[in-house]
Design an enzyme around this catalytic site. Sequence first.
Site, short mmCIF file in Angstrom:
data_model
loop_
_atom_site.label_atom_id
_atom_site.label_comp_id
_atom_site.label_asym_id
_atom_site.label_seq_id
_atom_site.Cartn_x
_atom_site.Cartn_y
_atom_site.Cartn_z
N LYS A 55 23.66 -23.74 14.68
CA LYS A 55 23.04 -23.16 15.89
C LYS A 55 24.05 -22.28 16.61
O LYS A 55 25.24 -22.58 16.65
CB LYS A 55 22.56 -24.29 16.79
CG LYS A 55 21.70 -23.85 17.97
CD LYS A 55 21.19 -25.05 18.74
CE LYS A 55 20.38 -24.66 19.95
NZ LYS A 55 19.87 -25.82 20.70
N SER A 130 15.00 -25.76 21.84
CA SER A 130 15.70 -24.51 21.69
C SER A 130 16.29 -24.29 20.28
O SER A 130 16.70 -23.18 19.93
CB SER A 130 16.84 -24.43 22.70
OG SER A 130 17.78 -25.48 22.48
N SER A 154 15.44 -30.66 22.22
CA SER A 154 15.62 -29.37 21.53
C SER A 154 15.92 -29.48 20.03
O SER A 154 15.95 -28.48 19.34
CB SER A 154 16.74 -28.57 22.20
OG SER A 154 16.33 -28.14 23.47
#
Length: 453
Positions: A55, A130, A154
Amino acid sequence: MITLKEALQLSSEEIKDLRKDLKEKIKQSNIGAYVEQLTNNDISICGEGIPIAIKDNINVKDWEITCSSNILKNYISPYNATVIDNLIEAKLSPFGRTNMDEFAMGSSTESSCYGKTLNPVDNTKVPGGSSGGSAAAVAGGIAIAALGTDTGGSIRQPAAYCGCVGMKPTYGRVSRYGITAYSSSLDQCGPITQNVEDAAILYDIISGNDPMDSTSANVEYPKVSQNLNSDKKLTIAVIENFIEQASDEVKKGFNKAVDALKEAGHTIVYKNMVDTSKILSSYYIVATAEASANLSRFDGVRYGNRKGDAGLKDMYTQTKSQGFGHEVQKRILLGSFVLSSGYYDAYYIKAQKVRHLIKDEYETIFKEADLILSPVSPTTAVEFGSFKTSLDMYLSDIYTISVNLAGLPAISLPVDKDNSGMPVGVQLIGKAYDEQTMFDGALSLEKCVNYKK
């Protein structure tokens, strides 16, 4: 796509071939799971080991790390996050930056400065957020496994939307050193994988005490993956008032999971918890307050693309106005407000009291149960543009945020599909530091429902 467990058995030559094939697959994919896909750049690579997607808020030395925000474009990380060092030590390698909501603030990966990531199951739907890029990459067959971060769901929510496994560890189990903070008392890094066993393997690799992180738990870290036992009979609590707010299709998938667990010999008990509206209010007050403090450093002096040349105040204003997106600005303003003189007691202190109440309620339930089962989101993945207001987006997290407020471990896995073929996910929540029981229950559920893509 080969599983992580299988990849760990490969020779160095086979890993080279795997990396080459994966690079080609990423080039051909159109879902925008990786930042490099959206910017037409070569995939970011570190080392020669088994490729793991990372990420875009986790620091990898010599990579551009931007948290998918304009304010950090061209920032090159000078060091590795601890989780990256742990990967490299285990002969795994960072391979590609996955797209995300800007500074991890969002539930659909639509707020990224690079553009949106598509859900690999249905490209008209959001992948969740996210960590939407990480989940889409794994579910879309262009990553063996990925790392994401979970502040209020997330990891678990995008995993549920895309049809893969997402795991949030107990707070303090995985080092936060080198991970750009959104809300320091809530954030945890965790794995997104193709199955439960892979999640356990990757969790074992990244977890452990870290002297560089003051919030890292200095406790024993027994390995989970080598002790997995899907035959263990558990008592699993269902939170009845959580289910009421779910859509009919989520309820159907949830009930299927309950029936499967009963058939496997687990005991189901029914409980209630504090109203979800109170959980939601408490979470967004705490999270935005911490975000306003954490993001204050991005001011054009120490970090961030500097804008404005009419003095210090103009530089601060222009840098933040042009660098931060709309959702991030909104949360910074809200956080600054609840921490301001006259409102601190009325909002922030009350939110912390509710947080304590939530933690106490979980502890009470865990006196009678080994695990808690709940939906991950009230609906399956929605179409792009469905969140008309920020509140609509916040409501998609009502089942996941209490876990972060209480600092507990949780894992989401797909159990069913809705009428349009979208995955329905459920989550198992464990006691603090009892990841073993949580993984055992998840493996049992995975075997029972036998979910097929």
